[in-house]
Design a protein around this motif. Structure first.
Motif, mmCIF file in Angstrom:
data_model
loop_
_atom_site.group_PDB
_atom_site.id
_atom_site.type_symbol
_atom_site.label_atom_id
_atom_site.label_comp_id
_atom_site.label_asym_id
_atom_site.label_seq_id
_atom_site.Cartn_x
_atom_site.Cartn_y
_atom_site.Cartn_z
ATOM 1 N N VAL A 16 38.619 29.443 33.927
ATOM 2 C CA VAL A 16 38.513 30.772 34.518
ATOM 3 C C VAL A 16 38.049 30.652 35.960
ATOM 4 N N GLU A 17 38.819 31.246 36.863
ATOM 5 C CA GLU A 17 38.400 31.314 38.261
ATOM 6 C C GLU A 17 37.675 32.619 38.549
ATOM 7 N N MET A 18 38.161 33.715 37.962
ATOM 8 C CA MET A 18 37.531 35.021 38.123
ATOM 9 C C MET A 18 37.821 35.840 36.878
ATOM 10 N N MET A 19 36.808 36.473 36.329
ATOM 11 C CA MET A 19 36.997 37.360 35.182
ATOM 12 C C MET A 19 36.137 38.590 35.362
ATOM 13 N N SER A 20 36.686 39.745 34.996
ATOM 14 C CA SER A 20 35.917 40.981 35.092
ATOM 15 C C SER A 20 36.453 42.000 34.096
ATOM 16 N N TYR A 21 35.552 42.758 33.517
ATOM 17 C CA TYR A 21 35.983 43.996 32.879
ATOM 18 C C TYR A 21 36.477 44.952 33.959
ATOM 19 N N PHE A 22 37.363 45.868 33.578
ATOM 20 C CA PHE A 22 37.735 46.946 34.485
ATOM 21 C C PHE A 22 38.098 48.173 33.664
ATOM 22 N N ASN A 23 38.525 49.242 34.339
ATOM 23 C CA ASN A 23 38.573 50.578 33.746
ATOM 24 C C ASN A 23 37.202 50.894 33.158
#
Length: 242
Positions: A171-178
């Protein structure tokens, strides 16, 4: 998905707030984190009716892969991108080591073996290429919408990270969204689950509400990857070869 779901999707995905906002977020993710040079070799895997393709072609040469014939026809009519028949994990008609960017937007949750699907895509990536995914998040939000769209699961950051690691990716970047709309969406879904309602809301809201929801959701493109979003209706992740 059900055949009727593709027809409904094609009728609204150009203008519906959720699709429009997700496209704006995806474009920002590619611009900020991936598109270091022009004319990338890109594949959207599981392109559905093709509403994302006009955005992706801004960044390079796009090939799309989709198992459903009707969806491929919709997608081919929307763009000059090549649209191929294919299916994860075993029938992916892309050359190995050929892609600068693979994109799978709300696809992984449809696949029985998600780790095998991730491994199959990884084989198509050039060294140091990127893989951008979105998936539905939070199993507690499971609803008739998931059932109609034949979802196998909803993810948490932990379960998605584990699948990615098992596929030999990092993983380079992970985020929740909405995230901003999570209370509203969770409330509606929990009420339906409590009352046993099987109604699936796939229609267009009124013009003013559609614009308001798009504005709220799309605003998160300025935040994702910069500030932590602890929960959300969906997850977005940029993956690299381990």
């Amino acid at each position: 998905m059900e055949r009727s779901a593709y027809t409904e999707m094609a009728a609204i995905d150009e203008n519906h707030w959720w699709y429009r906002a997700r496209r704006r977020i995806v474009a920002e993710m590619i611009t900020q984190h991936i598109a270091k040079r022009p004319n990338l070799a890109i594949a959207e895997i599981g392109c559905g009716t093709g509403s994302n393709l006009p955005v992706l072609v801004r960044f390079g040469q796009v090939t799309a892969v989709e198992p459903d014939a009707d969806a491929r026809a919709y997608a081919a009519a929307r763009t000059d991108a090549t649209v191929l028949e294919g299916r994860l994990p075993d029938c992916l008609p892309l050359a190995e080591n050929s892609l600068d960017l693979a994109v799978m937007l709300d696809v992984l949750e449809h696949v029985d073996d998600d780790v095998a699907a991730l491994k199959a895509v990884a084989k198509k990536l050039k060294p140091d290429a990127s893989f951008l995914l979105t998936v539905p998040a939070l199993p507690s939000l499971w609803s008739p919408h998931d059932e109609e769209h034949h979802h196998k699961r909803r993810y948490t950051a932990q379960t998605l990270r584990a699948a990615i690691k098992s596929a030999g990716l990092k993983v380079e970047m992970m985020s929740y969204f909405n995230t901003l709309l999570l209370p509203m969406i969770a409330g509606v879904r929990w009420i339906k689950n409590l009352t046993g309602s099987k109604e699936v809301d796939t229609g267009m809201p009124s013009t003013w509400l559609n614009k308001l929801l798009e504005t709220i959701f799309a605003f998160e493109r300025h935040v994702i990857g910069r500030l932590p979003l602890p929960l959300g209706v969906s997850l977005v992740v940029i993956v690299k070869a381990a």
